[in-house]
Design a protein around this motif. Structure first.
Motif, short mmCIF file in Angstrom:
data_model
loop_
_atom_site.label_atom_id
_atom_site.label_comp_id
_atom_site.label_asym_id
_atom_site.label_seq_id
_atom_site.Cartn_x
_atom_site.Cartn_y
_atom_site.Cartn_z
N CYS A 120 0.81 -1.23 0.00
CA CYS A 120 0.00 0.00 0.00
C CYS A 120 0.84 1.27 0.00
O CYS A 120 0.38 2.33 -0.43
CB CYS A 120 -0.93 0.04 1.21
SG CYS A 120 -1.62 -1.56 1.68
N CYS A 128 1.44 4.11 -2.86
CA CYS A 128 0.42 5.12 -3.14
C CYS A 128 0.05 5.91 -1.88
O CYS A 128 0.01 7.12 -1.88
CB CYS A 128 -0.85 4.47 -3.71
SG CYS A 128 -0.58 3.81 -5.36
N HIS A 129 -0.24 5.18 -0.79
CA HIS A 129 -0.77 5.87 0.40
C HIS A 129 0.32 6.52 1.25
O HIS A 129 0.01 7.30 2.15
CB HIS A 129 -1.62 4.91 1.23
CG HIS A 129 -2.90 4.55 0.54
ND1 HIS A 129 -3.97 5.42 0.44
CD2 HIS A 129 -3.28 3.44 -0.14
CE1 HIS A 129 -4.95 4.85 -0.24
NE2 HIS A 129 -4.57 3.65 -0.61
N PRO A 132 -8.45 9.83 -8.98
CA PRO A 132 -8.40 10.61 -7.74
C PRO A 132 -7.14 10.28 -6.95
O PRO A 132 -6.59 9.20 -7.09
CB PRO A 132 -9.66 10.15 -6.99
CG PRO A 132 -10.00 8.81 -7.54
CD PRO A 132 -9.53 8.81 -8.95
N ARG A 161 -6.15 7.92 -0.87
CA ARG A 161 -6.70 8.49 0.37
C ARG A 161 -5.58 8.87 1.33
O ARG A 161 -4.64 8.12 1.54
CB ARG A 161 -7.63 7.46 1.05
CG ARG A 161 -8.36 7.99 2.30
CD ARG A 161 -9.45 9.01 1.96
NE ARG A 161 -10.51 8.39 1.17
CZ ARG A 161 -10.63 8.54 -0.15
NH1 ARG A 161 -9.81 9.31 -0.83
NH2 ARG A 161 -11.61 7.96 -0.81
N LYS A 203 -14.69 7.54 2.16
CA LYS A 203 -15.84 7.81 1.28
C LYS A 203 -16.90 6.70 1.26
O LYS A 203 -18.08 6.99 1.16
CB LYS A 203 -15.36 7.99 -0.16
CG LYS A 203 -14.62 9.29 -0.43
CD LYS A 203 -14.26 9.38 -1.92
CE LYS A 203 -13.40 10.60 -2.22
NZ LYS A 203 -12.97 10.61 -3.64
N PHE A 204 -16.46 5.42 1.29
CA PHE A 204 -17.38 4.36 0.87
C PHE A 204 -17.81 3.39 1.96
O PHE A 204 -18.20 2.27 1.68
CB PHE A 204 -16.78 3.61 -0.33
CG PHE A 204 -16.55 4.51 -1.51
CD1 PHE A 204 -17.62 5.00 -2.25
CD2 PHE A 204 -15.26 4.92 -1.86
CE1 PHE A 204 -17.42 5.85 -3.33
CE2 PHE A 204 -15.05 5.78 -2.94
CZ PHE A 204 -16.13 6.25 -3.68
N MET A 244 -6.78 2.14 -7.29
CA MET A 244 -6.97 1.29 -6.10
C MET A 244 -7.60 -0.03 -6.56
O MET A 244 -8.80 -0.12 -6.75
CB MET A 244 -7.85 2.04 -5.09
CG MET A 244 -8.35 1.25 -3.91
SD MET A 244 -7.05 0.94 -2.69
CE MET A 244 -7.88 -0.30 -1.71
C1 HEC Z 1 -1.79 2.16 -7.03
C2 HEC Z 1 -2.18 3.00 -5.93
C3 HEC Z 1 -2.83 2.39 -4.70
C4 HEC Z 1 -2.40 1.31 -3.96
C5 HEC Z 1 -1.17 0.46 -4.18
C6 HEC Z 1 -3.34 1.17 -2.87
N1 HEC Z 1 -4.32 2.13 -2.97
FE1 HEC Z 1 -5.82 2.42 -1.65
N2 HEC Z 1 -6.50 4.00 -2.76
C7 HEC Z 1 -5.91 4.47 -3.90
C8 HEC Z 1 -6.68 5.56 -4.43
C9 HEC Z 1 -6.37 6.35 -5.69
C10 HEC Z 1 -7.76 5.77 -3.54
C11 HEC Z 1 -8.83 6.84 -3.61
C12 HEC Z 1 -10.00 6.47 -4.52
C13 HEC Z 1 -11.15 7.45 -4.47
O1 HEC Z 1 -11.09 8.44 -3.76
O2 HEC Z 1 -12.13 7.18 -5.17
C14 HEC Z 1 -7.60 4.77 -2.49
C15 HEC Z 1 -8.44 4.66 -1.40
C16 HEC Z 1 -8.28 3.75 -0.37
C17 HEC Z 1 -9.13 3.66 0.79
C18 HEC Z 1 -10.26 4.60 1.13
C19 HEC Z 1 -11.63 4.03 0.93
C20 HEC Z 1 -12.71 5.02 1.32
O3 HEC Z 1 -13.84 4.57 1.52
O4 HEC Z 1 -12.46 6.22 1.40
C21 HEC Z 1 -8.65 2.64 1.56
C22 HEC Z 1 -9.19 2.16 2.90
C23 HEC Z 1 -7.52 2.08 0.87
N3 HEC Z 1 -7.31 2.76 -0.30
C24 HEC Z 1 -6.76 1.03 1.36
C25 HEC Z 1 -5.66 0.50 0.69
C26 HEC Z 1 -4.88 -0.61 1.19
C27 HEC Z 1 -5.13 -1.31 2.50
C28 HEC Z 1 -3.91 -0.86 0.27
C29 HEC Z 1 -2.87 -1.96 0.30
C30 HEC Z 1 -3.35 -3.31 0.51
C31 HEC Z 1 -4.07 0.12 -0.80
N4 HEC Z 1 -5.14 0.91 -0.50
C32 HEC Z 1 -3.26 0.19 -1.90
C33 HEC Z 1 -4.77 3.98 -4.50
C34 HEC Z 1 -4.03 2.89 -4.06
#
Ligand code: HEC
Ligand code: HEC
Length: 297
Positions: free
Chosen positions: A52, A55-56, A72, A75, A83-84, A111
């Motif tokens: 994660c 990106c995060h 987008p 987060r 958001k969701f 994501m």
């Molecule tokens: C390639 C990039 C990327 C990776 C790697 C990534 N994410 Fe994300 N994630 C995003 C993006 C972009 C958003 C925002 C999407 C939106 O706002 O619609 C997001 C949003 C989220 C959210 C917010 C959901 C919400 O309801 O607001 C969570 C929780 C999350 N990611 C968890 C994770 C976890 C846990 C991992 C690893 C297992 C991970 N992400 C890996 C790009 C990534």
């Protein structure tokens, strides 16, 4: 040659080192009333650093090395808003909300769906909460209120009727067109207004941006975009039932409000059938027909 007597000492040293490496958490935490062990938090951190962080970001701020130019944006977990979640807007998601979001991904964004073990899924869920201690730690913190999904009053057999009702609710009663674009002719909208409010719509009553998306201010530090259902991918609203869920709760912090008890449960389902019918126009020649009809009016 190593003296056998040194073995316990050596093992001990290895244990100390691996203990150090295992993570930053020396004790567990209580997150929204739930006891989470240090082992879980440390496994969550390892999982996060593997999958994660790019990106995060290391600090959970959404500024990972891959985040530049991403839309987008990933987060920012430090905000402690999401958001969701299927919870009343502004309240904290349940673990099952995070499991669903992480397992299914957010359609149309970078994501992706993550296929990780249940243990890691739970661990990473707990870990990302630790970026927002103000939201999650404290006696008064608890996961938010969920609504029961109202029964579908239409069913497949009465789908056409549901869509017709949905058009009226989307355009007139709920006025989703304040933010989302319109998909119907002004003549139809005027006729529906006469049906519902007893008067037709005058031409000056139609907004100049009726057929455009209206970008919204959000709590995330960037503008959010109400999707064009016939063109963009939506994040979590896959089935008609998913759309009803989303409509009930809204999209927290994005500008998209919740509609439970604002419109009737029947209207919620009718709107969802209508939105699903718009989604069916994606990559479909019928979309062009609709756009031509609107252009030519
Ligand atoms: C390639 C990039 C990327 C990776 C790697 C990534 N994410 Fe994300 N994630 C995003 C993006 C972009 C958003 C925002 C999407 C939106 O706002 O619609 C997001 C949003 C989220 C959210 C917010 C959901 C919400 O309801 O607001 C969570 C929780 C999350 N990611 C968890 C994770 C976890 C846990 C991992 C690893 C297992 C991970 N992400 C890996 C790009 C990534
Ligand atoms: C005040 C502005 C506003 C109003 C009014 C509004 N929306 Fe939205 N809607 C948005 C925004 C902004 C998004 C994008 C949220 C995001 O992903 O950041 C959105 C997203 C959505 C989504 C996609 C959810 C997903 O899974 O990605 C659906 C479906 C939706 N809206 C339906 C509706 C319907 C139906 C109505 C009327 C009952 C409505 N909206 C009213 C602003 C609004």
């Amino acid at each position: 040659m190593m003296n056998l007597k040194m073995l316990p000492l050596l093992l001990c040293l290895v244990a100390v080192v691996s203990c150090e490496e295992a993570g930053q958490f020396k004790e567990g935490k209580t997150l929204a009333g739930k006891q989470v062990s240090k082992e879980t938090l440390n496994l969550g951190q390892t999982t996060y650093m593997e999958y994660c962080v790019q990106c995060h970001g290391k600090n959970g701020d959404g500024l990972g090395v891959s985040s530049a130019g991403m839309w987008p944006p990933p987060r920012n977990f430090k905000l402690g808003i999401y958001k969701f979640g299927n919870v009343v807007s502004g309240e904290l998601p349940h673990d099952e909300d995070f499991y669903r979001i992480i397992r299914k991904g957010l359609n149309g964004t970078p994501m992706l769906p993550w296929d990780i073990s249940d243990k890691r899924l739970d661990a990473v869920t707990q870990y990302i909460k630790t970026f927002a201690p103000e939201a999650w730690e404290g006696e008064d913190k608890k996961p938010g209120t969920k609504y029961e999904l109202p029964a579908d009053p239409f069913g497949e057999a009465r789908k056409a009727e549901a869509i017709e009702k949905g058009k009226r609710a989307y355009n007139i009663t709920a006025s989703c067109i304040q933010c989302h674009r319109g998909y119907e002719t002004k003549a139809d909208m005027s006729a529906w207004n006469k049906e519902i409010n007893k008067v037709p719509l005058k031409s000056e009553e139609f907004a100049a941006d009726l057929y455009q998306l209206k970008m919204q201010d959000s709590d995330y530090g960037y503008h959010t975009m109400p999707p064009d259902f016939t063109y963009h991918k939506v994040r979590v609203s896959h089935t008609t039932e998913d759309i009803v869920q989303r409509l009930m709760y809204g999209v927290n912090g994005s500008g998209m409000p919740g509609w439970k008890d604002v419109v009737t449960d029947e209207e919620l389902w009718a709107i969802a059938y209508y939105v699903q019918s718009l989604k069916d126009l994606r990559n479909n020649p019928a979309r062009e027909e609709l756009m031509n009809k609107i252009e030519k009016q």
